[in-house]
Design a protein around this motif. Structure first.
Motif, short mmCIF file in Angstrom:
data_model
loop_
_atom_site.label_atom_id
_atom_site.label_comp_id
_atom_site.label_asym_id
_atom_site.label_seq_id
_atom_site.Cartn_x
_atom_site.Cartn_y
_atom_site.Cartn_z
N SER A 130 50.44 30.56 40.69
CA SER A 130 49.66 31.80 40.59
C SER A 130 50.32 32.94 41.34
N SER A 131 50.09 34.15 40.83
CA SER A 131 50.55 35.36 41.53
C SER A 131 49.82 35.54 42.86
N GLU A 132 48.71 34.81 43.03
CA GLU A 132 47.98 34.90 44.30
C GLU A 132 48.86 34.51 45.48
N ARG A 204 54.32 31.22 37.89
CA ARG A 204 53.42 32.01 38.74
C ARG A 204 52.79 33.07 37.85
N ALA A 205 51.68 32.70 37.22
CA ALA A 205 51.05 33.63 36.28
C ALA A 205 50.17 34.62 37.03
N PHE A 206 50.23 35.87 36.59
CA PHE A 206 49.31 36.90 37.06
C PHE A 206 48.03 36.75 36.23
N ASN A 207 47.03 37.60 36.44
CA ASN A 207 45.72 37.40 35.79
C ASN A 207 45.85 37.35 34.27
N HIS A 208 45.19 36.39 33.66
CA HIS A 208 45.21 36.32 32.20
C HIS A 208 43.81 36.06 31.68
N MET A 215 32.87 32.76 33.41
CA MET A 215 31.94 33.83 33.81
C MET A 215 32.05 34.20 35.29
N MET A 216 32.87 33.46 36.06
CA MET A 216 33.00 33.84 37.47
C MET A 216 34.13 34.86 37.67
N PHE A 217 34.85 35.22 36.60
CA PHE A 217 35.98 36.14 36.73
C PHE A 217 35.58 37.55 36.29
N VAL A 218 36.23 38.54 36.91
CA VAL A 218 35.71 39.90 36.80
C VAL A 218 35.74 40.45 35.37
N SER A 220 35.24 38.94 32.54
CA SER A 220 34.08 38.46 31.78
C SER A 220 32.80 39.09 32.34
N ILE A 221 32.75 39.21 33.66
CA ILE A 221 31.57 39.84 34.28
C ILE A 221 31.41 41.26 33.72
N ILE A 222 32.51 41.98 33.58
CA ILE A 222 32.46 43.36 33.09
C ILE A 222 32.09 43.42 31.61
N ILE A 239 28.82 45.29 40.22
CA ILE A 239 30.21 44.87 40.44
C ILE A 239 30.53 44.86 41.93
N GLY A 240 31.68 44.23 42.28
CA GLY A 240 32.18 44.26 43.67
C GLY A 240 33.24 45.35 43.82
N ASN A 241 34.35 44.96 44.42
CA ASN A 241 35.42 45.93 44.72
C ASN A 241 36.13 46.35 43.44
N SER A 280 43.26 49.16 37.42
CA SER A 280 42.18 48.86 38.37
C SER A 280 41.00 48.19 37.67
N VAL A 281 40.18 47.52 38.47
CA VAL A 281 38.91 46.97 37.96
C VAL A 281 38.07 48.11 37.39
N LEU A 282 38.11 49.28 38.06
CA LEU A 282 37.35 50.43 37.55
C LEU A 282 37.82 50.81 36.14
N ASP A 366 27.61 41.70 48.17
CA ASP A 366 27.91 40.25 48.19
C ASP A 366 29.15 39.91 47.37
N ARG A 367 29.55 40.81 46.46
CA ARG A 367 30.71 40.50 45.61
C ARG A 367 32.03 40.95 46.23
N PHE A 368 31.96 41.60 47.41
CA PHE A 368 33.20 42.01 48.08
C PHE A 368 33.74 40.81 48.87
N ARG A 369 35.04 40.62 48.86
CA ARG A 369 35.64 39.42 49.47
C ARG A 369 36.01 39.65 50.93
N PRO A 370 36.08 38.56 51.72
CA PRO A 370 36.49 38.71 53.12
C PRO A 370 37.90 39.29 53.25
N SER A 371 38.78 38.94 52.34
CA SER A 371 40.10 39.60 52.32
C SER A 371 40.51 39.72 50.86
N GLU A 372 41.20 40.78 50.58
CA GLU A 372 41.42 41.16 49.19
C GLU A 372 42.86 41.62 48.98
N ILE A 373 43.47 41.17 47.89
CA ILE A 373 44.79 41.69 47.52
C ILE A 373 44.57 43.03 46.82
C1 LIG Z 1 46.16 35.16 39.22
C2 LIG Z 1 44.77 34.80 39.65
O1 LIG Z 1 43.84 35.50 38.83
C3 LIG Z 1 42.47 35.22 39.08
O2 LIG Z 1 42.12 35.57 40.42
P1 LIG Z 1 41.44 36.95 40.83
O3 LIG Z 1 42.44 38.05 40.75
O4 LIG Z 1 40.77 36.76 42.12
O5 LIG Z 1 40.42 37.16 39.63
P2 LIG Z 1 38.93 37.69 39.56
O6 LIG Z 1 38.69 38.01 38.15
O7 LIG Z 1 37.96 36.76 40.22
O8 LIG Z 1 38.97 39.02 40.46
C4 LIG Z 1 39.80 40.12 40.14
C5 LIG Z 1 39.47 41.29 41.04
O9 LIG Z 1 38.17 41.75 40.70
C6 LIG Z 1 37.44 42.04 41.89
N1 LIG Z 1 35.99 42.00 41.61
C7 LIG Z 1 35.15 43.05 41.69
N2 LIG Z 1 33.90 42.66 41.40
C8 LIG Z 1 33.97 41.33 41.11
C9 LIG Z 1 32.98 40.39 40.74
O10 LIG Z 1 31.78 40.69 40.59
N3 LIG Z 1 33.41 39.11 40.53
C10 LIG Z 1 34.75 38.74 40.65
N4 LIG Z 1 35.13 37.46 40.40
N5 LIG Z 1 35.70 39.63 41.02
C11 LIG Z 1 35.30 40.91 41.26
C12 LIG Z 1 37.92 40.98 42.85
O11 LIG Z 1 37.59 41.35 44.18
C13 LIG Z 1 39.39 40.95 42.52
O12 LIG Z 1 40.06 41.95 43.21
C14 LIG Z 1 42.21 33.75 38.87
O13 LIG Z 1 42.49 33.41 37.53
C15 LIG Z 1 43.09 32.91 39.79
O14 LIG Z 1 42.96 31.56 39.41
C16 LIG Z 1 44.51 33.34 39.70
O15 LIG Z 1 45.42 32.54 39.84
#
Ligand SMILES: C[C@H]1O[C@H](OP(=O)(O)OP(=O)(O)OC[C@H]2O[C@@H](n3cnc4c(=O)[nH]c(N)nc43)[C@H](O)[C@@H]2O)[C@@H](O)[C@@H](O)C1=O
Length: 412
Positions: A130-132, A204-208, A215-218, A220-222, A239-241, A280-282, A366-373
């Motif tokens: 992962s790109s993480e 090392r895949a970036f987001n796909h 449904m836990m990924f942003v 799909s949430i959007i 939404i979160g960040n 951006s998420v926005l 609650d959707r903001f993370r303790p640390s964020e890329i």
């Molecule tokens: C490459 C990598 O890609 C994925 O990881 P991720 O980038 O964390 O993906 P995500 O969709 O959970 O978050 C993307 C961004 O969106 C922001 N964000 C805002 N508001 C919400 C929100 O409400 N929910 C979520 N989940 N994120 C939110 C959140 O804070 C983050 O900045 C996984 O496939 C992982 O397996 C992987 O390897």
């Protein structure tokens, strides 16, 4: 590679990515075996049903935590290629369950490699890294200074600023339990090549994203919420960040990349997979709203005081190079990337003025993370050199997800 009659073992074949890959390889004539946890058989079978492969995939029940079930899966499938995709893949969840994340992702990957080594299986192993793993990437002197001022450690120190686009030789500064688990898997793969001669390759895949994304990924949430707005099932987007910028590809491009790695990836090497765009998420929200039929004139923060941030024509697109890379970005992307715009929890949300009246985007603390890329932007030249291509635009990705949630039975 000619995939016809090849034996393929996919761990997590019933997952979002695994089911796309399994379908494609079945169509190419492979014998595809899916290593699947018993408790996920029913919970995740929608991925297989939607793709019409539930009865074509050869299911092998097992658990990455149980090495004997892995050994038995290797015996039964006699794989030419193993795609190791099974994982706890949510960054957000990993903050709540760090030990489970390490168990599944780190120990599970070590178990698979040990099973392959002990059984002396001669297979190419492609790992979903992962790109993480890159984590805190420094994009400007200003961001670097802010990170230092806020007490963050930056190790290793940057050798150049900006550290973008991210190539395979960028420093690894993982920022979540998930990211650490992927660093472990990545290094385990490399080490089993160097120590034992296994033919391992790391993606090392970036987001796909795409139809059927969890449904836990942003994304799909959007897109789920946009379609609920469209069908009058909700009155706002929560939404979160939304400052975070990600390199978003379509899952189809990434599974093509996995096949390229299986055919041409060099043993012991790592390859980035991404689109060389960052948005951006926005923007994902605003572009999604536009594709769903709203014309957006203006956005402003919900907290209406002298600090109100107002941006006219926020979705206007340019492709001026940034970090030396040319890609389509919106006005808000441009501002975020140049550190001119940042939304905080105190802003409470965003009012979107459209041709059909105002819409509300509300921040949920609650959707903001303790640390964020803050930002990920892939340098994909290494994998492109061996034949991988990005075919889907960001709009294609968004549209695919909107079409999925336009069907009532898929909305949550
Ligand atoms: C490459 C990598 O890609 C994925 O990881 P991720 O980038 O964390 O993906 P995500 O969709 O959970 O978050 C993307 C961004 O969106 C922001 N964000 C805002 N508001 C919400 C929100 O409400 N929910 C979520 N989940 N994120 C939110 C959140 O804070 C983050 O900045 C996984 O496939 C992982 O397996 C992987 O390897």
């Amino acid at each position: 590679m000619n995939w016809n009659e090849k034996n393929i073992l996919i761990t997590g074949a019933n997952g979002f990515v695994g089911s796309y890959l399994a379908k494609e390889l079945l169509e190419k004539g492979s014998d595809v075996y899916g290593f699947i946890r018993p408790e996920d058989m029913v919970a995740m079978e929608k991925n297989l049903i939607d793709k019409g492969i539930k009865d074509k995939l050869k299911m092998l029940e097992g658990d990455l935590g149980d090495i004997s079930s892995l050994a038995s899966a290797l015996d039964q499938s006699q794989p030419d290629v193993i795609f190791h995709l099974a994982a706890q893949s949510s960054v957000e969840f990993s903050f709540k369950r760090p030990l489970d994340t390490q168990d599944i992702n780190t120990i599970g990957t070590a178990n698979l490699l040990e099973a392959v080594r002990i059984k002396d299986v001669d297979a190419k192993i492609v790992f979903a890294g992962s790109s993480e793993v890159y984590g805190m990437v420094i994009s400007s002197e200003e961001q670097y200074q802010r990170a230092l001022d806020s007490g963050k450690t930056i190790f290793p120190e940057p050798e150049k600023i900006p550290e973008l686009p991210i190539s395979e030789s960028n420093p690894l500064r993982p920022m979540s339990p998930y990211a650490v688990s992927k660093v472990s898997g990545d290094f385990l793969m490399q080490n089993y090549h160097h120590s034992y001669g296994l033919d391992t390759v790391v993606s090392r895949a970036f987001n796909h994203e795409g139809a059927g994304r969890g449904m836990m990924f942003v994304t799909s949430i959007i897109t789920n919420q946009i379609m609920k707005l469209k069908h009058q099932e909700t009155d706002r987007i929560t939404i979160g960040n939304l400052n975070a910028c990600r390199d978003w590809s379509h899952v189809t491009d990434i599974i093509q990349g996995y096949q390229v790695l299986a055919s041409k990836g060099r043993g012991g090497e790592v390859y980035n997979q991404g689109s060389m765009r960052t948005n951006s998420v926005l923007s994902y929200i605003l572009l999604g709203l536009e594709r769903a039929g709203w014309d957006i004139n203006r956005i402003e923060t919900l907290k209406g005081d002298e600090q109100t941030k107002t941006i006219n024509n926020p979705t206007e697109i340019d492709d001026d190079p940034i970090f030396g890379v040319k890609f389509d970005k919106t006005r808000v992307d441009q501002m975020i990337l140049e550190n001119q715009l940042e939304y905080t929890i105190q802003d409470k949300g965003i009012r979107v003025t459209t041709d059909q009246g105002p819409l509300t985007i509300e921040f949920n603390p609650d959707r903001f993370r303790p640390s964020e890329i803050p930002l990920l932007l892939c340098d994909n030249q290494k994998i492109q050199k061996i034949g991988a291509r990005i075919e889907y635009s960001l709009s294609d990705v968004i549209q695919d997800q909107l079409d999925y949630f336009n069907q009532k039975e898929n909305r949550v």
